[in-house]
Design a protein around this motif. Structure first.
Motif, mmCIF file in Angstrom:
data_model
loop_
_atom_site.group_PDB
_atom_site.id
_atom_site.type_symbol
_atom_site.label_atom_id
_atom_site.label_comp_id
_atom_site.label_asym_id
_atom_site.label_seq_id
_atom_site.Cartn_x
_atom_site.Cartn_y
_atom_site.Cartn_z
ATOM 1 N N VAL A 119 43.859 41.173 43.674
ATOM 2 C CA VAL A 119 45.173 40.589 43.908
ATOM 3 C C VAL A 119 45.737 41.233 45.168
ATOM 4 O O VAL A 119 45.600 42.431 45.367
ATOM 5 C CB VAL A 119 46.120 40.852 42.710
ATOM 6 C CG1 VAL A 119 47.488 40.257 42.969
ATOM 7 C CG2 VAL A 119 45.531 40.290 41.439
ATOM 8 N N VAL A 120 46.373 40.437 46.001
ATOM 9 C CA VAL A 120 46.916 40.927 47.258
ATOM 10 C C VAL A 120 48.431 40.998 47.157
ATOM 11 O O VAL A 120 49.075 40.111 46.593
ATOM 12 C CB VAL A 120 46.506 40.004 48.426
ATOM 13 C CG1 VAL A 120 47.110 40.484 49.730
ATOM 14 C CG2 VAL A 120 44.996 39.930 48.528
ATOM 15 N N GLY A 121 49.007 42.058 47.703
ATOM 16 C CA GLY A 121 50.456 42.174 47.787
ATOM 17 C C GLY A 121 51.025 43.196 46.833
ATOM 18 O O GLY A 121 50.380 43.613 45.869
ATOM 19 N N GLN A 122 52.232 43.624 47.137
ATOM 20 C CA GLN A 122 52.934 44.601 46.320
ATOM 21 C C GLN A 122 53.747 43.883 45.255
ATOM 22 O O GLN A 122 54.178 42.742 45.445
ATOM 23 C CB GLN A 122 53.872 45.419 47.202
ATOM 24 C CG GLN A 122 53.141 46.296 48.192
ATOM 25 C CD GLN A 122 53.455 47.745 47.953
ATOM 26 O OE1 GLN A 122 54.538 48.074 47.552
ATOM 27 N NE2 GLN A 122 52.500 48.606 48.181
ATOM 28 N N VAL A 123 53.964 44.563 44.150
ATOM 29 C CA VAL A 123 54.771 44.022 43.063
ATOM 30 C C VAL A 123 56.218 44.441 43.288
ATOM 31 O O VAL A 123 56.511 45.620 43.466
ATOM 32 C CB VAL A 123 54.267 44.538 41.699
ATOM 33 C CG1 VAL A 123 55.183 44.094 40.583
ATOM 34 C CG2 VAL A 123 52.844 44.069 41.456
ATOM 35 N N ALA A 124 57.105 43.467 43.272
ATOM 36 C CA ALA A 124 58.533 43.768 43.424
ATOM 37 C C ALA A 124 59.074 44.304 42.103
ATOM 38 O O ALA A 124 58.781 43.762 41.036
ATOM 39 C CB ALA A 124 59.289 42.509 43.817
ATOM 40 N N GLU A 174 52.081 45.621 36.889
ATOM 41 C CA GLU A 174 52.141 44.234 37.311
ATOM 42 C C GLU A 174 53.535 43.715 36.962
ATOM 43 O O GLU A 174 54.289 44.386 36.250
ATOM 44 C CB GLU A 174 51.050 43.424 36.591
ATOM 45 C CG GLU A 174 49.656 43.725 37.089
ATOM 46 C CD GLU A 174 49.461 43.311 38.542
ATOM 47 O OE1 GLU A 174 49.853 42.185 38.910
ATOM 48 O OE2 GLU A 174 48.937 44.122 39.314
#
Length: 139
Positions: free
Chosen positions: A30-35, A65
């Motif tokens: 999975v790409v990207g940071q979790v807000a 996540e």
């Protein structure tokens, strides 16, 4: 969840005499940071606000996540009710503790899933207070 039974020792304290029997793990890239969502609890107790803030700063939060953050908010909603209740429920406390274990908030819970956090300590100079006082008295 990890293994049952007593909390395992840290990896540097364990002595393996047999093969480690961990199975294969399926990984989902999975790409990207979790807000991190806002706590958004009506009239939260200061302990709950501090706890949620500490979750954001904890090392295990990098594995959270979006569903984990929502689970944390859900759990802290009930923890807030527990703290602010005139008659706290032992069953609710047990449920909140179990949920917090799922979020890996304690050292034992992290060790059960074989996650160890090694926080670097800042270096500081050690001051011999007795020697400092002797010097001041000599002056």
């Amino acid at each position: 969840m990890g293994s049952r039974g007593p909390v395992p020792k840290r990896s540097d304290q364990r002595v393996r005499r047999n093969k480690d029997e961990t199975g294969t793990v399926e990984k989902l890239p999975v790409v990207g940071q979790v807000a991190v969502p806002a706590l958004d609890i009506e009239d939260p107790h200061p302990l709950i606000v501090d706890f949620y803030s500490s979750l954001k700063d904890s090392a295990q939060a990098q594995f959270y996540e979006p569903s984990d953050w929502q689970f944390a908010r859900f759990t802290l909603h009930f923890a807030n009710k527990l703290i602010q209740s005139a008659r706290p429920s032992s069953q609710m406390l047990a449920a909140v503790n179990a949920a917090l274990t799922e979020l890996l908030v304690s050292e034992g819970a992290r060790r059960r899933v074989r996650l160890e956090i090694e926080r670097e300590q800042t270096t500081a100079t050690v001051i011999d207070v007795a020697e400092m006082f002797r010097q001041q008295l000599a002056e």
